[in-house]
Design an enzyme around this catalytic site. Structure first.
Site, PDB file in Angstrom:
ATOM      1  CB  SER A  14       1.123   0.961   6.160  1.00  0.00           C
ATOM      2  OG  SER A  14      -0.196   0.755   6.127  1.00  0.00           O
ATOM      3  CG  HIS A  59      -0.726   2.253   1.205  1.00  0.00           C
ATOM      4  ND1 HIS A  59      -0.863   3.017   2.252  1.00  0.00           N
ATOM      5  CD2 HIS A  59      -0.357   1.079   1.841  1.00  0.00           C
ATOM      6  CE1 HIS A  59      -0.612   2.670   3.131  1.00  0.00           C
ATOM      7  NE2 HIS A  59      -0.174   1.567   3.189  1.00  0.00           N
TER       8      HIS A  59
END
Length: 690
Positions: free
Chosen positions: A545, A663
């Site tokens: 990320s 995610h």
């Protein structure tokens, strides 16, 4: 091994001029995931990845050990509501943690099992909130990793759904009113009511009455405000006070309002400003003693706790109860008031190591310290809503799976209340906290985890994040333990941009200061090499990320310093990141390419735009997730194509593109497979014998 050729990827002569600067974007065509060209390219990349990884040794052993260490399971802190207790637990063979309740008679039973809801394992339980009496439960689930949470209501006694689905509730808090007949929540506007491309934004706060249609929900807050605002909403334990906060995206500041629901109706609360337009983050707690407790970093970047009268909640009326510490960062607090001398427990992190102090609730005087199991990480401290003398917290460290500890303020003792349910043999490791200096002389801390008895340079993974005020703290990790047990070292750098030293540390690594984060990582690598832990030929970096942005920038800035890179779910095209996923909510952290000054910051390091032909780049593995709605996988797709075109050495540039995963949360089996692939790749390219 004989390396296969990279899949062909056309390079377009696309150059845009932004603020007078030409910006090339040869792989913009990869931004369309549904185009035949993109699908063909991704299929070829998958074939290449499978062939490359299939030729490496040791994967089965690494996979088996990661899976074995994950059989520790997990346990979550209890939440007390009425006569019931709620908590999460994952047993060794479960893919997802299950929500349990303990009924008034003491019977424990599973309340929500994501695998029972969906045997495919693709459904995740994103959040849950019982009402104040423990009779109804609001919970949110999503499918395939897309994090598009759908809200349902459950009758706790029967286990039956009584309401839902309510869509567009991603990241929604739930604030129940007493009696379980209504709650406040946050919901996005329908896609038909917002401009195209802004479907992820435009949130509002609503009041929903149980048993009625959402068409009848009352709009409470958020109309005509910033489109990227996130809203927090809470109702005090006695139901009297409503609290609403608003933050522009992920900005480290919020506006705050309260309403007295005893003096105004729940569907038309008379909101009073607590703070508005201040550069500070503040949260409120309405004590059972009638005082307002204020947790804030206003004029205190390491945070402080103040007290005030709820009738006068503005900053000019605050009085310090626990002032800012010169070294430790205040993380949370809990009040225990069923005592002759009521106390406040204050949670702190000192260079990312957790501790809890005990204070007199009236004066704030420090009167003791809560014993903790070791030098690790403590989760949020919780107590019974009706008060008491007990508190619970989650504890973990590098070799300890999460456990629940119980503190008794009457005796001053901490005892193990619940352990993770799986018995695993955890390898012995040494954890050392070291301090090194970055490029500008700033002191940075780093945890270095090694196997006892292993000397000299060895294969090492350096991990970092450096953003959004998130702290890198010790925690149980099957991947780290597997790597170190095999003879490698694992280092976790507490870079600027994180929260380890408070809000000033965060801001020293955001916006115009982002290069500090990359410099801190390079300096960490140089420290590991200079102190004999590793060598450039044995050093890998890893991040996901915002940490994927970190390692993406690192490999383009200092390619000679690293042998291998794992870059997961990354941001890499920092010129166009705002156009995809939740990117527009992050311009308060990174800046916006629409503004000339901020474009200059971004253009100075945007990894995709700093790939240069003829450079020997490290072996690089991009791992991305097709259902990721936070950071679109196009960042990695474009960067992978650029690096494959530019690579001057025979070290591979590979893409692992996983379907039906997002995610965040995922099934344990998917976690095992991902970790095995990453560790196998890094072991091969750093020389770790597995």
């Amino acid at each position: 091994m004989t390396r296969q050729p990279y899949p062909p990827a056309g390079r377009d002569d696309l150059v845009e001029e932004l603020h007078g600067v030409p910006v090339a974007d040869p792989y913009r065509w990869l931004e369309d995931p549904d185009s035949p060209a993109t699908e063909e390219w991704l299929a070829a990349q998958e074939k290449l990845f499978s062939a490359e990884l299939g030729a490496l040794t040791g994967r089965d052993r690494l996979r088996a050990r990661v899976a074995e260490l994950l059989r520790s399971g997990s346990i979550g802190a209890p939440a007390w509501r009425g006569e019931r207790r709620f908590f999460m637990r994952r047993t060794p063979d479960q893919e997802h943690a299950v929500l349990y309740t303990v009924d008034p008679g003491g019977t424990e039973r599973a309340l929500l099992d994501p695998t029972a809801l969906d045997p495919s394992g693709l459904t995740t339980l994103d959040s849950w909130q019982p009402d104040k009496e423990g009779r109804l439960l609001a919970y949110q689930v999503s499918v395939g990793g897309d994090e598009e949470s759908t809200l349902y209501l459950l009758d706790v006694a029967s286990g039956e759904r009584v309401e839902g689905p309510i869509d567009r509730c991603r990241y929604s808090p739930i604030a129940w009113l007493p009696g379980g007949k209504a709650f406040y929540y946050v919901r996005r506007l329908p896609a038909t009511e917002v401009p195209e491309g802004e479907e992820q934004f435009h949130r509002r706060v609503y009041l929903h009455r149980v048993g009625t249609s959402t068409e009848d929900d009352v709009l409470i807050f958020g109309k005509d405000m910033e489109k990227t605002n996130y809203y927090g909403v809470a109702v005090s334990r006695d139901g009297r006070w409503l609290q609403i906060s608003a933050s522009r995206g992920t900005a480290p500041r919020n506006d705050l309002w309260i309403a007295d629901l005893a003096a105004s109706a729940p569907d038309s609360p008379d909101l009073v400003v607590v703070q508005e337009g201040l550069d500070a983050q503040t949260a409120l707690h309405f004590g059972r003693d009638g005082r307002l407790y204020v947790f804030t970093d206003l004029d205190a970047p390491r945070a402080r706790i103040c007290v005030a009268d709820p009738a006068l909640p503005q900053p000019e009326h605050w009085r310090d109860l626990i002032p800012q510490d010169d070294e430790a960062v205040l993380s949370d607090f809990s009040i225990l008031d069923d005592l002759d001398r009521p106390v406040m427990l204050a949670g702190w992190t000192r260079h990312a190591i957790s501790e809890i102090s005990v204070h007199d609730l009236v004066t704030g005087e420090r009167v003791g310290r809560v014993p903790t199991p070791g030098l690790g990480t403590i989760g949020a401290i919780s107590e019974r809503p009706e008060g008491g003398h007990e508190a619970w917290f989650v504890y973990t460290d590098n070799t300890t799976p999460p456990s629940i500890q119980r503190y008794d303020a009457r005796t001053g003792e901490t005892t193990l209340w619940a352990a993770s349910p799986g018995a695993v043999e955890v390898p012995a490791v040494n954890t050392e906290q070291v301090v090194y200096r970055s490029v500008d002389g700033s002191e940075v801390h780093m945890l270095v985890i090694t196997k006892p008895g292993v000397e000299g340079p060895r294969p090492t993974i350096l991990y970092g994040y450096g953003g959004f005020g998130i702290s890198m703290t010790p925690g149980y990790s099957a991947s780290i333990l597997t790597w170190v047990e095999a003879g490698g070292a694992y280092a976790i750098a507490q870079l600027r941009g994180g929260g380890e030293q408070g809000e000033e540390w965060h801001r020293a690594g955001m916006l115009a200061n982002k290069q500090n984060v990359f410099d801190d990582l390079h300096s960490a690598a140089e420290h590991l090499i200079a102190t004999g832990i590793t060598s450039p030929e044995q050093l890998a970096i890893s991040g996901g990320s915002n940490g994927g942005l970190l390692v993406g920038a690192a490999l383009t800035q200092r390619p000679e310093l690293y042998a291998a890179v794992v870059c997961s779910a990354p941001l890499l095209d920092m010129i166009r990141y705002e156009l995809f996923g939740l990117g527009a909510t992050w311009n308060v952290e990174y800046g916006s390419a629409a503004k000339a000054e901020e474009f200059a910051w971004l253009n100075a390091y945007s990894p995709y735009h700093h790939v240069r032909e003829g450079v020997s780049y490290p072996a690089t593995l991009f791992t991305v997730f097709q259902s990721d709605t936070r950071v679109h996988p196009l960042h990695a797709w474009k960067m992978c194509a650029a690096l494959q075109h530019a690579q001057a050495s025979d070290r591979p540039i590979l893409l692992r593109n996983e379907a039906e995963t997002g995610h965040g949360a995922r099934a344990v089996s998917k976690t095992v497979e991902l970790a095995a692939d990453q560790l196998t790749f890094l072991a091969h390219h750093t020389g770790l014998a597995v």
